[in-house]
Design a protein around this motif. Structure first.
Motif, PDB file in Angstrom:
ATOM      1  N   ILE A   6     -68.809  63.165  58.536  1.00  0.00           N
ATOM      2  CA  ILE A   6     -67.327  64.181  58.577  1.00  0.00           C
ATOM      3  C   ILE A   6     -67.001  64.270  57.186  1.00  0.00           C
ATOM      4  O   ILE A   6     -66.580  63.378  56.631  1.00  0.00           O
ATOM      5  N   PRO A   7     -66.936  65.545  56.840  1.00  0.00           N
ATOM      6  CA  PRO A   7     -66.396  65.644  55.555  1.00  0.00           C
ATOM      7  C   PRO A   7     -64.916  65.321  55.229  1.00  0.00           C
ATOM      8  O   PRO A   7     -64.018  65.344  56.227  1.00  0.00           O
ATOM      9  N   ASN A   8     -64.678  65.256  54.045  1.00  0.00           N
ATOM     10  CA  ASN A   8     -63.029  64.695  53.845  1.00  0.00           C
ATOM     11  C   ASN A   8     -62.245  65.969  54.172  1.00  0.00           C
ATOM     12  O   ASN A   8     -62.505  66.960  53.665  1.00  0.00           O
ATOM     13  N   PRO A   9     -61.281  65.563  55.035  1.00  0.00           N
ATOM     14  CA  PRO A   9     -60.227  66.849  55.505  1.00  0.00           C
ATOM     15  C   PRO A   9     -59.534  67.475  54.229  1.00  0.00           C
ATOM     16  O   PRO A   9     -59.322  68.335  54.402  1.00  0.00           O
ATOM     17  N   ASN A  10     -59.457  66.793  53.519  1.00  0.00           N
ATOM     18  CA  ASN A  10     -58.576  67.352  51.978  1.00  0.00           C
ATOM     19  C   ASN A  10     -59.392  68.215  51.557  1.00  0.00           C
ATOM     20  O   ASN A  10     -58.789  68.942  50.736  1.00  0.00           O
ATOM     21  N   LEU A  11     -60.532  68.697  51.795  1.00  0.00           N
ATOM     22  CA  LEU A  11     -61.259  69.531  51.078  1.00  0.00           C
ATOM     23  C   LEU A  11     -60.691  71.214  51.905  1.00  0.00           C
ATOM     24  O   LEU A  11     -60.936  72.015  51.300  1.00  0.00           O
ATOM     25  N   ALA A  12     -60.250  71.152  53.117  1.00  0.00           N
ATOM     26  CA  ALA A  12     -59.746  72.199  53.573  1.00  0.00           C
ATOM     27  C   ALA A  12     -58.291  72.347  53.224  1.00  0.00           C
ATOM     28  O   ALA A  12     -57.417  71.295  53.263  1.00  0.00           O
ATOM     29  N   ARG A  13     -57.825  73.436  52.502  1.00  0.00           N
ATOM     30  CA  ARG A  13     -56.697  73.760  51.839  1.00  0.00           C
ATOM     31  C   ARG A  13     -55.882  74.320  53.123  1.00  0.00           C
ATOM     32  O   ARG A  13     -56.110  75.012  53.640  1.00  0.00           O
ATOM     33  N   ASN A  14     -54.442  73.714  52.926  1.00  0.00           N
ATOM     34  CA  ASN A  14     -53.278  74.492  53.774  1.00  0.00           C
ATOM     35  C   ASN A  14     -53.135  75.889  53.116  1.00  0.00           C
ATOM     36  O   ASN A  14     -53.469  76.250  51.918  1.00  0.00           O
ATOM     37  N   GLY A  55     -57.187  76.601  57.015  1.00  0.00           N
ATOM     38  CA  GLY A  55     -57.319  75.426  56.613  1.00  0.00           C
ATOM     39  C   GLY A  55     -56.567  74.278  57.417  1.00  0.00           C
ATOM     40  O   GLY A  55     -56.990  73.205  57.418  1.00  0.00           O
ATOM     41  N   GLU A  56     -55.165  74.603  57.867  1.00  0.00           N
ATOM     42  CA  GLU A  56     -54.711  73.338  58.476  1.00  0.00           C
ATOM     43  C   GLU A  56     -55.314  73.049  59.778  1.00  0.00           C
ATOM     44  O   GLU A  56     -55.305  71.776  60.162  1.00  0.00           O
ATOM     45  N   ASP A  57     -56.009  74.254  60.489  1.00  0.00           N
ATOM     46  CA  ASP A  57     -56.493  73.529  61.968  1.00  0.00           C
ATOM     47  C   ASP A  57     -57.862  72.888  61.412  1.00  0.00           C
ATOM     48  O   ASP A  57     -58.221  72.012  62.005  1.00  0.00           O
ATOM     49  N   VAL A  58     -58.478  73.327  60.124  1.00  0.00           N
ATOM     50  CA  VAL A  58     -59.757  72.621  59.961  1.00  0.00           C
ATOM     51  C   VAL A  58     -59.453  71.081  59.515  1.00  0.00           C
ATOM     52  O   VAL A  58     -60.189  70.377  60.101  1.00  0.00           O
ATOM     53  N   ARG A  59     -58.260  70.988  58.717  1.00  0.00           N
ATOM     54  CA  ARG A  59     -57.998  69.411  58.528  1.00  0.00           C
ATOM     55  C   ARG A  59     -57.563  68.807  59.757  1.00  0.00           C
ATOM     56  O   ARG A  59     -58.310  67.687  59.923  1.00  0.00           O
ATOM     57  N   ALA A  60     -56.842  69.362  60.575  1.00  0.00           N
ATOM     58  CA  ALA A  60     -56.493  68.662  62.024  1.00  0.00           C
ATOM     59  C   ALA A  60     -57.796  68.319  62.771  1.00  0.00           C
ATOM     60  O   ALA A  60     -57.914  67.144  63.284  1.00  0.00           O
ATOM     61  N   PHE A  61     -58.413  69.241  62.720  1.00  0.00           N
ATOM     62  CA  PHE A  61     -59.817  68.798  63.185  1.00  0.00           C
ATOM     63  C   PHE A  61     -60.678  67.879  62.914  1.00  0.00           C
ATOM     64  O   PHE A  61     -61.057  66.866  63.509  1.00  0.00           O
ATOM     65  N   LEU A  62     -61.011  67.937  61.540  1.00  0.00           N
ATOM     66  CA  LEU A  62     -61.902  66.697  61.005  1.00  0.00           C
ATOM     67  C   LEU A  62     -61.017  65.457  60.973  1.00  0.00           C
ATOM     68  O   LEU A  62     -61.612  64.636  61.100  1.00  0.00           O
ATOM     69  N   ILE A  63     -59.674  65.316  60.858  1.00  0.00           N
ATOM     70  CA  ILE A  63     -59.090  64.171  60.905  1.00  0.00           C
ATOM     71  C   ILE A  63     -59.257  63.453  62.216  1.00  0.00           C
ATOM     72  O   ILE A  63     -59.611  62.157  62.496  1.00  0.00           O
ATOM     73  N   ALA A  64     -59.113  64.448  63.367  1.00  0.00           N
ATOM     74  CA  ALA A  64     -59.315  63.716  64.641  1.00  0.00           C
ATOM     75  C   ALA A  64     -60.771  63.337  64.756  1.00  0.00           C
ATOM     76  O   ALA A  64     -61.129  62.297  65.513  1.00  0.00           O
ATOM     77  N   GLN A  65     -61.579  64.203  64.275  1.00  0.00           N
ATOM     78  CA  GLN A  65     -63.131  63.864  64.506  1.00  0.00           C
ATOM     79  C   GLN A  65     -63.247  62.348  63.794  1.00  0.00           C
ATOM     80  O   GLN A  65     -64.174  61.577  64.309  1.00  0.00           O
ATOM     81  N   ARG A  66     -62.834  61.967  62.567  1.00  0.00           N
ATOM     82  CA  ARG A  66     -62.750  61.079  61.905  1.00  0.00           C
ATOM     83  C   ARG A  66     -62.206  59.725  62.771  1.00  0.00           C
ATOM     84  O   ARG A  66     -63.016  58.528  62.891  1.00  0.00           O
TER      85      ARG A  66
END
Ligand SMILES: [Zn+2]
Length: 140
Positions: A6-14, A55-66
């Protein structure tokens, strides 16, 4: 499933909108992976155009996956919610507190934040589980 990195969620920008190609480039994943995430619950901006993502949705998704992939605790650990990490209870000590004849919780102390950590378990699994903690089992 288990091997997916799972990529680093911070790579998706708000405040940034990504197409599938842009998103896969930003995160360093194949665009097939992005399509798979959509099937797993990543929400595009508009259902009719499954091409653009906030980007916000992607971050939230990646954080949840992690968090999901971190959830399974190693033997001898209990997940500490405040620390958001599996922790080996202080002193290897846990107590079994029955809730019903068949289920109960193992209770220990988080060595980092010193709060109680709990793990629900079936009574049948207590013996095997407590062995991983070098634990004292308290009978009611
Ligand atoms: Zn803790």
């Amino acid at each position: 499933m288990g091997t997916m990195r799972i990529p680093n969620p911070n790579l998706a920008r708000n405040y940034t909108t990504y197409s599938i190609v842009e998103l896969s480039a930003a995160l360093g994943v194949h665009y097939h992976t992005v399509r798979k995430w959509v099937r797993m619950g990543l929400t595009p901006i508009d259902d009719r155009f499954k091409m653009y993502f906030r980007g916000e949705d992607v971050r939230a998704f990646l954080i949840a996956q992690r968090k999901r992939t971190k959830r399974p605790c190693l033997p001898g650990t209990i997940y500490c919610i405040p620390c958001q990490a599996p922790k080996a209870p202080a002193g290897g000590m846990v107590e079994y507190r029955p809730i019903t004849p068949r289920r109960g919780q193992l209770v220990g102390i988080c060595p980092s934040c010193e709060r109680m950590v709990y793990r629900i378990t079936g009574a049948a699994q207590v013996e095997a589980l407590t062995a991983t903690f070098a634990a004292t089992r308290i009978e009611e």
